[in-house]
Scaffold this active site. Structure first.
Site, mmCIF file in Angstrom:
data_model
loop_
_atom_site.group_PDB
_atom_site.id
_atom_site.type_symbol
_atom_site.label_atom_id
_atom_site.label_comp_id
_atom_site.label_asym_id
_atom_site.label_seq_id
_atom_site.Cartn_x
_atom_site.Cartn_y
_atom_site.Cartn_z
ATOM 1 N N CYS A 92 -3.854 0.694 -2.945
ATOM 2 C CA CYS A 92 -3.750 -0.559 -2.187
ATOM 3 C C CYS A 92 -2.638 -1.455 -2.734
ATOM 4 C CB CYS A 92 -5.054 -1.335 -2.276
ATOM 5 S SG CYS A 92 -6.480 -0.499 -1.584
ATOM 6 N N ASN A 132 0.849 -1.187 0.000
ATOM 7 C CA ASN A 132 0.000 0.000 0.000
ATOM 8 C C ASN A 132 0.889 1.243 0.000
ATOM 9 O OD1 ASN A 132 0.641 -0.791 2.696
ATOM 10 N ND2 ASN A 132 -1.040 0.402 3.546
ATOM 11 N N ILE A 133 0.431 2.247 -0.729
ATOM 12 C CA ILE A 133 1.194 3.490 -0.880
ATOM 13 C C ILE A 133 0.252 4.632 -0.530
ATOM 14 C CG2 ILE A 133 2.527 4.935 -2.455
ATOM 15 C CD1 ILE A 133 2.880 2.326 -4.210
ATOM 16 N N GLU A 134 0.423 5.155 0.683
ATOM 17 C CA GLU A 134 -0.470 6.210 1.153
ATOM 18 C C GLU A 134 -0.001 7.583 0.680
ATOM 19 O OE1 GLU A 134 -0.759 5.562 5.402
ATOM 20 O OE2 GLU A 134 -2.096 3.849 5.082
ATOM 21 N N CYS A 148 -10.163 -3.109 -5.347
ATOM 22 C CA CYS A 148 -9.162 -4.101 -5.763
ATOM 23 C C CYS A 148 -9.832 -5.341 -6.350
ATOM 24 C CB CYS A 148 -8.263 -4.483 -4.592
ATOM 25 S SG CYS A 148 -7.144 -3.149 -4.148
ATOM 26 N N GLU A 177 -2.799 -4.622 -3.458
ATOM 27 C CA GLU A 177 -3.258 -5.519 -4.534
ATOM 28 C C GLU A 177 -3.194 -4.814 -5.887
ATOM 29 O OE1 GLU A 177 -4.665 -4.730 -1.635
ATOM 30 O OE2 GLU A 177 -6.269 -6.137 -1.131
ATOM 31 N N CYS A 235 -10.255 -4.831 -0.709
ATOM 32 C CA CYS A 235 -11.366 -3.883 -0.780
ATOM 33 C C CYS A 235 -12.111 -4.063 -2.103
ATOM 34 C CB CYS A 235 -10.858 -2.449 -0.615
ATOM 35 S SG CYS A 235 -10.073 -1.754 -2.082
HETATM 36 ZN ZN LIG Z 1 -7.874 -2.312 -2.182
#
Ligand SMILES: [Zn+2]
Length: 130
Positions: free
Chosen positions: A53, A42-44, A93, A55, A90
């Site tokens: 996300c 994940n890359i915020e 994804c 995935e 989610c």
């Molecule tokens: Zn996701």
């Protein structure tokens, strides 16, 4: 590659998560039909809605590399280093995965293996637009 090995790759990928805002690190390991492995984290972002996300990071890496046929994905997420609780993909994804994967595509979580159709039995697709 076994499901357990794939899950361990997902845990390893979570170590590269850029999750400074949530503190929740997620890793994904995507296995192609020809046994190539693509990982993602994940890359915020400070503008939260731009977060990506793990995935989708893995899928986009693979597709940009010319791979569009996938066998399985493992997903591991934790805010504490304990990856025993399943980290479910989610909806966004799942929809992205469904673009490339059929009902039988395997989703490996900490508590076992599922099929894509377990999470997304009905979905918008190319067929929906005809
Ligand atoms: Zn996701």
């Amino acid at each position: 590659m076994t499901n357990d090995e794939l899950f361990r790759e997902a845990v390893k990928a979570s170590e590269r998560a850029y999750s400074k805002y949530s503190g929740f690190s997620v890793g994904a390991a995507l296995l192609t039909d020809d046994e190539k492995l693509y990982t993602g984290c994940n890359i915020e972002n400070s503008s939260y809605s731009l977060t990506n996300c793990a995935e989708r990071t893995a899928v986009f890496k693979a597709v940009s590399d010319g791979c569009t046929k996938f066998r399985a994905i493992a997903v591991a997420g934790s805010g504490s280093g304990d990856f025993s609780k399943p980290c479910f993909p989610c909806g966004a994804c799942l929809q992205v995965l469904s673009e490339f994967c059929g009902d039988e595509f395997t989703v490996v979580l900490s508590d076992g293996a599922y099929k894509l159709s377990d999470f997304l039995p009905m979905r918008f697709s190319e067929e929906s637009m005809k």
